[in-house]
Structures are given as structure tokens and as C-alpha cells.
Scaffold this motif. Structure first.
Motif, mmCIF file in Angstrom:
data_model
loop_
_atom_site.group_PDB
_atom_site.id
_atom_site.type_symbol
_atom_site.label_atom_id
_atom_site.label_comp_id
_atom_site.label_asym_id
_atom_site.label_seq_id
_atom_site.Cartn_x
_atom_site.Cartn_y
_atom_site.Cartn_z
ATOM 1 N N TRP A 145 0.973 -1.244 0.016
ATOM 2 C CA TRP A 145 -0.083 0.127 0.016
ATOM 3 C C TRP A 145 0.899 1.340 0.032
ATOM 4 C CZ3 TRP A 145 -0.573 4.244 2.794
ATOM 5 C CH2 TRP A 145 -1.822 5.285 2.781
ATOM 6 N N LEU A 146 2.009 1.236 0.718
ATOM 7 C CA LEU A 146 2.844 2.573 0.860
ATOM 8 C C LEU A 146 3.551 2.706 -0.467
ATOM 9 C CD1 LEU A 146 4.277 2.171 4.407
ATOM 10 C CD2 LEU A 146 2.762 4.033 3.804
ATOM 11 N N LEU A 147 3.959 1.652 -1.223
ATOM 12 C CA LEU A 147 4.614 1.525 -2.305
ATOM 13 C C LEU A 147 3.755 2.292 -3.240
ATOM 14 C CD1 LEU A 147 6.799 -1.423 -2.491
ATOM 15 C CD2 LEU A 147 7.434 0.964 -2.124
ATOM 16 N N SER A 148 2.234 1.767 -3.234
ATOM 17 C CA SER A 148 1.405 2.575 -4.360
ATOM 18 C C SER A 148 0.879 3.749 -3.961
ATOM 19 C CB SER A 148 0.151 1.461 -4.345
ATOM 20 O OG SER A 148 -0.734 1.792 -5.259
ATOM 21 N N TRP A 149 0.703 4.154 -2.729
ATOM 22 C CA TRP A 149 -0.140 5.468 -2.436
ATOM 23 C C TRP A 149 0.525 6.409 -1.543
ATOM 24 C CZ3 TRP A 149 -4.449 6.120 -4.870
ATOM 25 C CH2 TRP A 149 -4.992 4.991 -5.633
ATOM 26 N N SER A 150 1.801 6.173 -1.392
ATOM 27 C CA SER A 150 2.472 7.217 -0.510
ATOM 28 C C SER A 150 2.948 8.548 -1.111
ATOM 29 C CB SER A 150 3.427 6.460 0.172
ATOM 30 O OG SER A 150 4.238 5.997 -0.753
ATOM 31 N N TYR B 3 1.854 12.616 -2.525
ATOM 32 C CA TYR B 3 0.769 13.441 -2.691
ATOM 33 C C TYR B 3 0.101 13.533 -4.172
ATOM 34 C CZ TYR B 3 1.987 15.359 2.048
ATOM 35 O OH TYR B 3 2.452 15.651 3.136
ATOM 36 N N GLU B 4 1.087 13.395 -5.141
ATOM 37 C CA GLU B 4 0.804 13.244 -6.594
ATOM 38 C C GLU B 4 -0.155 12.380 -6.839
ATOM 39 O OE1 GLU B 4 1.364 15.838 -8.771
ATOM 40 O OE2 GLU B 4 2.222 16.724 -7.422
ATOM 41 N N LYS B 5 0.018 11.188 -6.017
ATOM 42 C CA LYS B 5 -1.000 9.988 -6.400
ATOM 43 C C LYS B 5 -2.333 10.405 -5.952
ATOM 44 C CE LYS B 5 -1.709 5.627 -7.455
ATOM 45 N NZ LYS B 5 -1.845 4.945 -8.786
ATOM 46 N N TYR B 6 -2.603 11.050 -5.018
ATOM 47 C CA TYR B 6 -4.068 11.417 -4.878
ATOM 48 C C TYR B 6 -4.457 12.330 -5.473
ATOM 49 C CZ TYR B 6 -4.017 8.054 -0.806
ATOM 50 O OH TYR B 6 -3.852 6.772 -0.061
ATOM 51 N N ILE B 7 -3.546 13.361 -5.926
ATOM 52 C CA ILE B 7 -4.225 14.483 -6.760
ATOM 53 C C ILE B 7 -4.575 14.122 -8.048
ATOM 54 C CG2 ILE B 7 -3.381 16.386 -8.271
ATOM 55 C CD1 ILE B 7 -1.750 17.183 -5.930
ATOM 56 N N ASN B 8 -3.788 12.807 -8.534
ATOM 57 C CA ASN B 8 -4.461 12.512 -9.985
ATOM 58 C C ASN B 8 -5.294 11.060 -10.133
ATOM 59 O OD1 ASN B 8 -2.707 14.261 -11.330
ATOM 60 N ND2 ASN B 8 -0.849 13.080 -10.506
ATOM 61 N N VAL B 9 -6.018 10.866 -8.906
ATOM 62 C CA VAL B 9 -6.737 9.589 -8.917
ATOM 63 C C VAL B 9 -8.389 10.075 -8.770
ATOM 64 C CG1 VAL B 9 -6.873 9.425 -6.416
ATOM 65 C CG2 VAL B 9 -6.820 7.515 -7.904
ATOM 66 N N GLU B 10 -9.130 9.202 -9.131
ATOM 67 C CA GLU B 10 -10.642 9.471 -8.901
ATOM 68 C C GLU B 10 -11.243 8.857 -7.741
ATOM 69 O OE1 GLU B 10 -12.270 11.192 -11.576
ATOM 70 O OE2 GLU B 10 -10.665 11.515 -12.609
ATOM 71 N N CYS B 11 -12.177 9.553 -7.291
ATOM 72 C CA CYS B 11 -12.727 8.950 -6.202
ATOM 73 C C CYS B 11 -12.928 7.513 -5.952
ATOM 74 C CB CYS B 11 -13.953 9.875 -5.966
ATOM 75 S SG CYS B 11 -14.705 9.749 -4.197
ATOM 76 N N HIS B 12 -13.569 6.884 -7.270
ATOM 77 C CA HIS B 12 -14.019 5.730 -7.117
ATOM 78 C C HIS B 12 -12.620 4.703 -6.966
ATOM 79 C CE1 HIS B 12 -12.961 5.970 -11.486
ATOM 80 N NE2 HIS B 12 -12.756 4.752 -11.398
ATOM 81 N N GLN B 13 -11.662 5.140 -7.336
ATOM 82 C CA GLN B 13 -10.386 4.274 -7.227
ATOM 83 C C GLN B 13 -10.036 4.101 -5.687
ATOM 84 O OE1 GLN B 13 -8.452 6.567 -10.319
ATOM 85 N NE2 GLN B 13 -7.609 4.840 -10.888
ATOM 86 N N ILE B 14 -10.428 4.928 -4.981
ATOM 87 C CA ILE B 14 -10.116 4.925 -3.502
ATOM 88 C C ILE B 14 -11.183 4.679 -2.345
ATOM 89 C CG2 ILE B 14 -7.849 5.959 -3.812
ATOM 90 C CD1 ILE B 14 -8.470 8.336 -2.614
ATOM 91 N N SER B 15 -12.192 4.828 -2.844
ATOM 92 C CA SER B 15 -13.470 5.249 -1.900
ATOM 93 C C SER B 15 -13.391 3.917 -0.948
ATOM 94 C CB SER B 15 -14.789 5.207 -2.799
ATOM 95 O OG SER B 15 -14.821 3.629 -3.131
ATOM 96 N N SER B 16 -12.962 2.862 -1.090
ATOM 97 C CA SER B 16 -12.753 1.826 -0.197
ATOM 98 C C SER B 16 -11.709 2.148 0.984
ATOM 99 C CB SER B 16 -12.439 0.161 -0.687
ATOM 100 O OG SER B 16 -11.184 0.415 -1.302
ATOM 101 N N GLN B 17 -10.878 3.058 0.792
ATOM 102 C CA GLN B 17 -10.025 3.560 1.764
ATOM 103 C C GLN B 17 -10.399 4.746 2.486
ATOM 104 O OE1 GLN B 17 -5.904 4.540 -0.003
ATOM 105 N NE2 GLN B 17 -6.275 2.963 -1.591
ATOM 106 N N LEU B 18 -11.405 5.291 2.325
ATOM 107 C CA LEU B 18 -11.899 6.542 2.972
ATOM 108 C C LEU B 18 -12.779 6.008 3.930
ATOM 109 C CD1 LEU B 18 -12.954 8.596 -0.379
ATOM 110 C CD2 LEU B 18 -10.580 8.515 1.092
ATOM 111 N N ASN B 19 -12.341 6.230 5.159
ATOM 112 C CA ASN B 19 -13.066 6.100 6.429
ATOM 113 C C ASN B 19 -13.944 6.994 6.942
ATOM 114 O OD1 ASN B 19 -14.042 4.509 8.657
ATOM 115 N ND2 ASN B 19 -12.211 4.861 9.740
#
Length: 121
Positions: free
Chosen positions: A39-44, A46-62
């Protein structure tokens, strides 16, 4: 698990997690080495979150499903703020435009606006 590795796990302050138990240690180490590291290698960044769509990380949003879009916009604004991204104003506007009936975000909005003003100076 070495004492320093145990200290790292203890730093998460997870009450009731018996790290002295060999089976628990094994599970924690396995998770840290596989899932957490991946997870850290993939999502660590800031740029990754800027360039992603909500549906791609919605399961990570608590957060409540009702507030996911607003929360995601806040994450994108925060990542653009921290990375000094050129489009910080775009993410600010996106965040501020999202409203949720019955919920107020006045304090968060005030904080975000204050931080954004600092960036614009």
C-alpha cells in the motif's frame, strides 16, 4: 520480531493487541511486509491522490458514504497544498462547491480557506 520492530508496532497504540503473543507477532509482521508495504509503495505520494478518481480509493476512505465525495475533495486539496501543486485553487473550489444537506463544514472550510490564502501570497 526485534524489540525495535515491536516498538514501532506499539507506537500505533492499539489497545488489546498482544504483541508479546508469537502468533500475533507473526500476523503483524506478515501484514507489515505484504499489505502495508504494498500500500505504501502504491499510495504514499501526494501526487498519487491528486491524480486519482474518487471511485479508485473510495474503499480506503473511512467516512460515511454521504460525505465521501466531500472528504475525497478535501484529501485532494490537502495533497495539492502539501505538494505546492499549481492547481491548488482548482481543488479548493472543488472542495467548497460540494455541499451535503444537513451537514455543516464551517470550521473545516475556514481552515482550508486560511491555508489556501497563505499559499496564494
Amino acid at each position: 520480531m526485534s524489540e525495535s520492530e515491536l516498538d514501532v508496532c506499539r507506537s500505533f497504540n492499539l489497545p488489546g493487541l498482544p504483541l508479546e503473543n508469537g502468533a500475533v507477532k507473526k500476523i503483524v509482521v506478515e501484514l507489515l511486509q505484504t499489505k502495508v508495504q504494498a500500500w505504501l509503495l502504491s499510495w504514499s505520494s501526494y501526487e498519487k491522490y491528486i491524480n486519482v478518481e474518487c471511485h479508485q480509493i473510495s474503499s480506503q476512505l473511512n467516512v460515511s458514504p454521504l460525505a465521501k465525495e466531500k472528504y475525497f475533495a478535501l484529501i485532494q486539496w490537502f495533497c495539492s497544498y502539501k505538494s505546492r501543486h499549481l492547481d491548488i485553487q482548482k481543488y479548493l473550489e472543488k472542495y467548497l462547491q460540494i455541499t451535503i444537506d444537513g451537514l455543516e463544514f464551517k470550521k473545516v472550510d475556514t481552515y482550508v480557506l486560511a491555508k489556501s490564502d497563505v499559499c496564494n501570497k
